[in-house]
Scaffold this active site. Structure first.
Site, PDB file in Angstrom:
ATOM      1  N   ARG A 105      -1.065  -7.498   5.333  1.00  0.00           N
ATOM      2  CA  ARG A 105       0.296  -7.041   5.042  1.00  0.00           C
ATOM      3  C   ARG A 105       0.663  -5.978   6.056  1.00  0.00           C
ATOM      4  NH1 ARG A 105       1.843  -3.963  -0.354  1.00  0.00           N
ATOM      5  NH2 ARG A 105       0.720  -2.280   0.663  1.00  0.00           N
ATOM      6  N   HIS A 143     -16.357   8.690   3.159  1.00  0.00           N
ATOM      7  CA  HIS A 143     -17.671   8.463   2.570  1.00  0.00           C
ATOM      8  C   HIS A 143     -17.639   8.580   1.060  1.00  0.00           C
ATOM      9  CE1 HIS A 143     -20.506   8.056   5.776  1.00  0.00           C
ATOM     10  NE2 HIS A 143     -19.934   9.041   6.451  1.00  0.00           N
ATOM     11  N   ARG A 185       7.755   3.888 -10.318  1.00  0.00           N
ATOM     12  CA  ARG A 185       6.372   3.577 -10.748  1.00  0.00           C
ATOM     13  C   ARG A 185       5.452   4.774 -10.629  1.00  0.00           C
ATOM     14  NH1 ARG A 185       4.431  -0.269  -5.647  1.00  0.00           N
ATOM     15  NH2 ARG A 185       2.304   0.459  -5.973  1.00  0.00           N
ATOM     16  N   CYS A 227      -0.004 -10.759  -6.072  1.00  0.00           N
ATOM     17  CA  CYS A 227      -0.987  -9.765  -5.629  1.00  0.00           C
ATOM     18  C   CYS A 227      -0.730  -8.388  -6.230  1.00  0.00           C
ATOM     19  CB  CYS A 227      -1.033  -9.672  -4.106  1.00  0.00           C
ATOM     20  SG  CYS A 227       0.503  -9.066  -3.399  1.00  0.00           S
ATOM     21  N   ASN A 276       4.164  -4.744  -8.773  1.00  0.00           N
ATOM     22  CA  ASN A 276       4.298  -3.294  -8.984  1.00  0.00           C
ATOM     23  C   ASN A 276       5.691  -2.838  -8.587  1.00  0.00           C
ATOM     24  OD1 ASN A 276       1.576  -3.753  -9.260  1.00  0.00           O
ATOM     25  ND2 ASN A 276       1.014  -2.817  -7.320  1.00  0.00           N
ATOM     26  N   ASP A 277       6.097  -3.216  -7.377  1.00  0.00           N
ATOM     27  CA  ASP A 277       7.436  -2.829  -6.943  1.00  0.00           C
ATOM     28  C   ASP A 277       8.503  -3.674  -7.621  1.00  0.00           C
ATOM     29  OD1 ASP A 277       7.263  -0.562  -5.241  1.00  0.00           O
ATOM     30  OD2 ASP A 277       6.180  -1.802  -3.808  1.00  0.00           O
ATOM     31  N   ARG A 321      -4.105  -4.256   2.584  1.00  0.00           N
ATOM     32  CA  ARG A 321      -3.119  -3.164   2.720  1.00  0.00           C
ATOM     33  C   ARG A 321      -3.502  -2.365   3.963  1.00  0.00           C
ATOM     34  NH1 ARG A 321      -3.548  -2.828  -3.375  1.00  0.00           N
ATOM     35  NH2 ARG A 321      -1.410  -2.905  -4.181  1.00  0.00           N
TER      36      ARG A 321
END
Ligand code: PEP
Ligand code: MG
Length: 571
Positions: free
Chosen positions: A333, A189, A466, A503, A455-456, A297
């Site tokens: 994914r 929440h 990272r 992405c 990112n990776d 994700r």
């Protein structure tokens, strides 16, 4: 000190910490004499009436503009008046001779515990609501003052172990500039409300309440999922500047959100959304701000729980999202855990080098049952919308083909069971391991599409963790090597006539999207808060201009040169 957690609502804030810890209420656990029972029953009635008045007041405050938040208090009212709960409390007073506070405490704990054990994650979350109503009733029984976050004396960043739904819903939105909690994830929440109020929030920050003082100055960078306590003057100053610039930019960009994304010369760029547990705001943006879900994700479904989700539970979640997305494609994914994304419900032996260990697709291929349960759920749900499946951390052709063959096995199994699914579901590879980018030609011959996880990709290409702030200066996603590698992947997929998108964070960072479009990318996926800024920037530049820019970026020698080039050419 720098802390990291899960960003559930982007933005920045600088303010003193408000360490929030609701006081423990002392409940007397002595049996009543028969003569006291009716007085305690009366006390319970009064407590219910008082709690009801409080909820009504809170509900009224959220009428109209914030209906969704207001509904939380309707749900609390239902719990307060729930026949079964009321009867159980009355029975605990009259038969078990518990005082009113003790009866409320034990019955509410029991019901909250029951909800916690339910399969459906949404129903499980109701346990927080039962505890919340129980706490309100208990305070009313004991005549304790309500600790309120509704009216705070000054601006602050709220730091707590956890927040109750009513704490967050009734929050003083003027003065709470940010939220940081030790527990909680994208589905709770607190996260939903923080997002709907657009309050920058980072959840899941371990031990922060023990390591900071009340009133200590904090810098909250929810875009990066970071909190800095007692920042140095330089950190504070650069942060303030970034914040002010950001506020102006956000206000200008907001007007672009629902427009089509086009370069100045009219080339269309498809814009999609990255989601975890999609919020009402994100779902509402589908069809206006965004055309598809480019990265779903799925890890969130597995997080913060003590057991793995069942196939059925996953199926229900995927089905609900696909139905909601209608004709908009959704790229699911598959489970991407391990390394920086551990799962408490799936403990794994310690690895010397987890970022290079059993994670993402490798882990799914090593634990076929885990993988197959998710694939079965996804395939079963595929009949309800336009699903695509994408595998994370693909190292090359072998990984992709192994994953494809598991999908084929599952499809065969479903056919045998006469369970329907959509035939020929597009299967894609994430390009986020450098070897996959270098082998993009071979992958393009076998995959239906690809999406670049910058990112990776940056972390592995530059050998810089990272998640480690100490090597953050080395993890330069604007490094020319990153763009060169992206260029290879884009050319390979474009030559094969297969769709390729971005992405990772670079796909939602306005400056880098200019380079990506220059490199031939026509499809981006990003978090909702990024969409306006990207659309605004791309509309100012023509594709030939961006192609020349991308050429210069790829010919640069350092990340600094790239940044200077972007600053000079992009307005
Ligand atoms: C990426 O690596 O760029 C990506 C999109 O995946 P995640 O951030 O979830 O690892
Ligand atoms: Mg990744």
């Amino acid at each position: 000190m720098i802390f990291t957690g899960t960003s559930v609502c982007g933005g920045t804030a600088v303010a003193p910490a408000l360490l929030y810890a609701p006081a423990e209420l002392a409940v007397r656990r002595e049996r009543l004499s028969t003569a006291d029972v009716s007085a305690e029953l009366e006390r319970y009635e009064q407590a219910v009436a008082q709690a009801g008045r409080e909820l009504e007041e809170l509900r009224a405050r959220f009428a109209g503009e914030h209906e969704a938040q207001g509904k939380i208090f309707d749900a609390h009212r239902e719990i307060l008046e729930d026949e079964e709960i009321v009867a159980a409390i009355r029975l605990a007073i009259s038969e078990e001779k518990k005082c009113c506070a003790w009866a409320v405490e034990s019955v509410c704990q029991m019901y909250a515990g029951l909800f916690e054990q339910l399969e459906d994650p949404l129903l499980r979350e109701r346990s927080a609501d039962v505890r919340d109503v129980g706490g309100r009733l208990l305070r009313a029984c004991l005549g304790a003052a309500q600790v309120s976050l509704a009216r705070l004396p000054r601006p602050c960043i709220l730091v707590a172990h956890d927040l109750l739904p009513s704490d967050t819903a009734a929050l003083d939105r003027e003065n709470v500039l940010g939220i940081v909690t030790e527990v909680g994830g994208a589905t709770c929440h607190s996260a939903i409300i923080a997002r709907s109020y657009d309050i920058p929030a980072v959840l899941g920050v371990a031990h922060i309440t023990e390591r900071i003082r009340d009133g200590e100055e904090l810098v909250l960078d929810a875009d990066q999922g970071q909190v800095i306590s007692s920042p140095t003057p330089a950190q504070r100053e650069s942060f303030q500047r970034l914040r002010e610039e950001g506020l102006v930019r956000r206000a200008q960009a907001a007007q672009w959100r629902d427009r089509p994304c086009r370069s100045r010369d009219g080339v269309e760029i498809a814009v999609g959304l990255n989601v975890a547990d999609p919020t009402p705001g994100e779902l509402e943006a589908l069809g206006s701000a965004a055309d598809f879900i480019g990265l779903f994700r799925t890890e969130f479904l597995y997080m913060g729980r003590d057991r793995l989700p069942t196939e059925e539970e996953q199926f229900q979640r995927y089905k609900a999202l696909l139905l909601r997305a209608g004709d908009k494609p959704v790229t699911l994914r598959t489970l991407d855990i391990g390394a920086d994304k551990p799962l408490s419900c799936y403990p794994r032996p310690r690895e010397e080098n987890p970022a290079l260990g059993l994670r993402g697709l490798r882990l799914c291929l090593a634990d076929r049952e885990l993988f197959r349960a998710q694939l079965r759920a996804a395939l079963r749900a595929s009949v309800y919308g336009r699903l695509q499946i994408m595998f994370p951390m693909v190292g090359g052709v072998e990984d992709f083909m192994a994953a494809r063959s598991v999908v084929e096995e599952v499809e065969e199994e479903l056919r045998r069971e006469r369970v329907s699914f959509r035939e020929g579901l597009p299967l894609g590879a994430m390009i986020e391991v450098p070897s996959a980018a270098l082998m993009a030609g071979a992958l393009a011959a076998r995959a239906d599409f690809a999406s670049i996880g910058t990112n990776d990709l940056s972390q592995y290409l530059l050998a810089a963790d990272r998640t480690n702030p100490e090597v953050a200066p080395c993890c330069q996603s604007f490094h020319p090597a990153v763009f060169r590698l992206i260029q290879l992947a884009v050319s390979a997929f474009s030559d094969a006539g297969k769709p390729i998108s971005v992405c990772g964070e670079l796909g939602g960072e306005p400056l880098s999207t200019a380079v990506l479009v220059g490199l031939g990318i026509r499809k981006l996926s990003m978090s909702l808060s990024r969409i306006s800024g990207v659309k605004m920037l791309l509309a100012r530049h023509s594709v030939p201009e961006l192609e020349a820019l991308a050429e210069q970026v790829c010919a640069s020698s350092t990340a600094e040169e790239v940044s200077a080039c972007l600053r000079g050419r992009i307005t």
